[in-house]
Design a protein around this motif. Sequence first.
Motif, PDB file in Angstrom:
ATOM      1  N   GLU A  25       0.851  -1.189   0.000  1.00 54.92           N
ATOM      2  CA  GLU A  25       0.000   0.000   0.000  1.00 54.92           C
ATOM      3  C   GLU A  25       0.891   1.245   0.000  1.00 54.92           C
ATOM      4  O   GLU A  25       1.816   1.335   0.798  1.00 54.92           O
ATOM      5  N   PRO A  26       0.607   2.217  -0.868  1.00 50.81           N
ATOM      6  CA  PRO A  26       1.405   3.446  -0.870  1.00 50.81           C
ATOM      7  C   PRO A  26       1.292   4.184   0.463  1.00 50.81           C
ATOM      8  O   PRO A  26       0.238   4.181   1.100  1.00 50.81           O
ATOM      9  N   ILE A  27       2.391   4.780   0.874  1.00 57.63           N
ATOM     10  CA  ILE A  27       2.409   5.605   2.077  1.00 57.63           C
ATOM     11  C   ILE A  27       3.234   6.850   1.769  1.00 57.63           C
ATOM     12  O   ILE A  27       4.213   6.788   1.020  1.00 57.63           O
ATOM     13  N   GLN A  28       2.836   7.975   2.319  1.00 54.83           N
ATOM     14  CA  GLN A  28       3.548   9.227   2.075  1.00 54.83           C
ATOM     15  C   GLN A  28       4.271   9.637   3.349  1.00 54.83           C
ATOM     16  O   GLN A  28       3.690   9.635   4.436  1.00 54.83           O
ATOM     17  N   GLU A  84      13.327   8.856  -7.889  1.00 50.31           N
ATOM     18  CA  GLU A  84      11.884   8.842  -8.125  1.00 50.31           C
ATOM     19  C   GLU A  84      11.586   7.868  -9.264  1.00 50.31           C
ATOM     20  O   GLU A  84      12.293   7.829 -10.261  1.00 50.31           O
ATOM     21  N   LEU A  98       7.272   6.100  -5.642  1.00 51.29           N
ATOM     22  CA  LEU A  98       6.203   6.377  -6.590  1.00 51.29           C
ATOM     23  C   LEU A  98       6.145   7.843  -7.010  1.00 51.29           C
ATOM     24  O   LEU A  98       5.830   8.150  -8.155  1.00 51.29           O
ATOM     25  N   GLN A  99       6.442   8.749  -6.051  1.00 52.17           N
ATOM     26  CA  GLN A  99       6.312  10.175  -6.364  1.00 52.17           C
ATOM     27  C   GLN A  99       7.080  11.012  -5.344  1.00 52.17           C
ATOM     28  O   GLN A  99       7.144  10.665  -4.169  1.00 52.17           O
ATOM     29  N   ARG A 117       7.518  15.653   0.220  1.00 55.24           N
ATOM     30  CA  ARG A 117       6.707  14.493   0.582  1.00 55.24           C
ATOM     31  C   ARG A 117       7.025  13.402  -0.433  1.00 55.24           C
ATOM     32  O   ARG A 117       7.025  13.647  -1.639  1.00 55.24           O
ATOM     33  N   THR A 119       6.057   9.563  -1.732  1.00 54.17           N
ATOM     34  CA  THR A 119       5.123   8.442  -1.713  1.00 54.17           C
ATOM     35  C   THR A 119       5.896   7.199  -2.123  1.00 54.17           C
ATOM     36  O   THR A 119       6.543   7.200  -3.176  1.00 54.17           O
ATOM     37  N   LEU A 120       5.885   6.197  -1.266  1.00 48.11           N
ATOM     38  CA  LEU A 120       6.605   4.973  -1.554  1.00 48.11           C
ATOM     39  C   LEU A 120       5.734   3.762  -1.254  1.00 48.11           C
ATOM     40  O   LEU A 120       4.725   3.864  -0.559  1.00 48.11           O
ATOM     41  N   LYS A 121       6.136   2.647  -1.837  1.00 48.37           N
ATOM     42  CA  LYS A 121       5.423   1.395  -1.606  1.00 48.37           C
ATOM     43  C   LYS A 121       6.466   0.317  -1.294  1.00 48.37           C
ATOM     44  O   LYS A 121       7.513   0.267  -1.953  1.00 48.37           O
TER      45      LYS A 121
END
Length: 127
Positions: A25-28, A84, A98-99, A117, A119-121
């Motif tokens: 699940e992505p988390i920031q 990134e 992810l971003q 910030r 966003t990684l998974k």
Amino acid sequence: MLILSTWAVALAACGRDGTAATLNEPIQLAPGQSAVFHDNLKVRLVDVSDSRCPTDVTCLWAGEAIVRLTVISKGKTSEHELKELQKGALDGYLFEILQVLPARGPEAQRIAPADYRVTLKVARLTR
């Protein structure tokens, strides 16, 4: 019973140093913030090195955002850098950036280190 179980999980997560996270699940994360996964995996965003080209400049190279993470897995602490949209494997896990936000703006608009910030998974590697 379900409410009691949810409440117990929430309290357990609050006692940890970091945000409770779920694999796949992505988390920031902000710089200095950590994510703690159920199997004692902890990921901390150390900082972002940003050489992306400003929007009001013509660049020969688009630049890149490099994310530096501290990973605690199986009782060992290590530091890793990922770009990134890059993936990297470590101790049976796949990390994916992810971003990176905010997007690069004009040259005059500098991004403060604390404003990033990421966003990684994180996923378990399949064998």
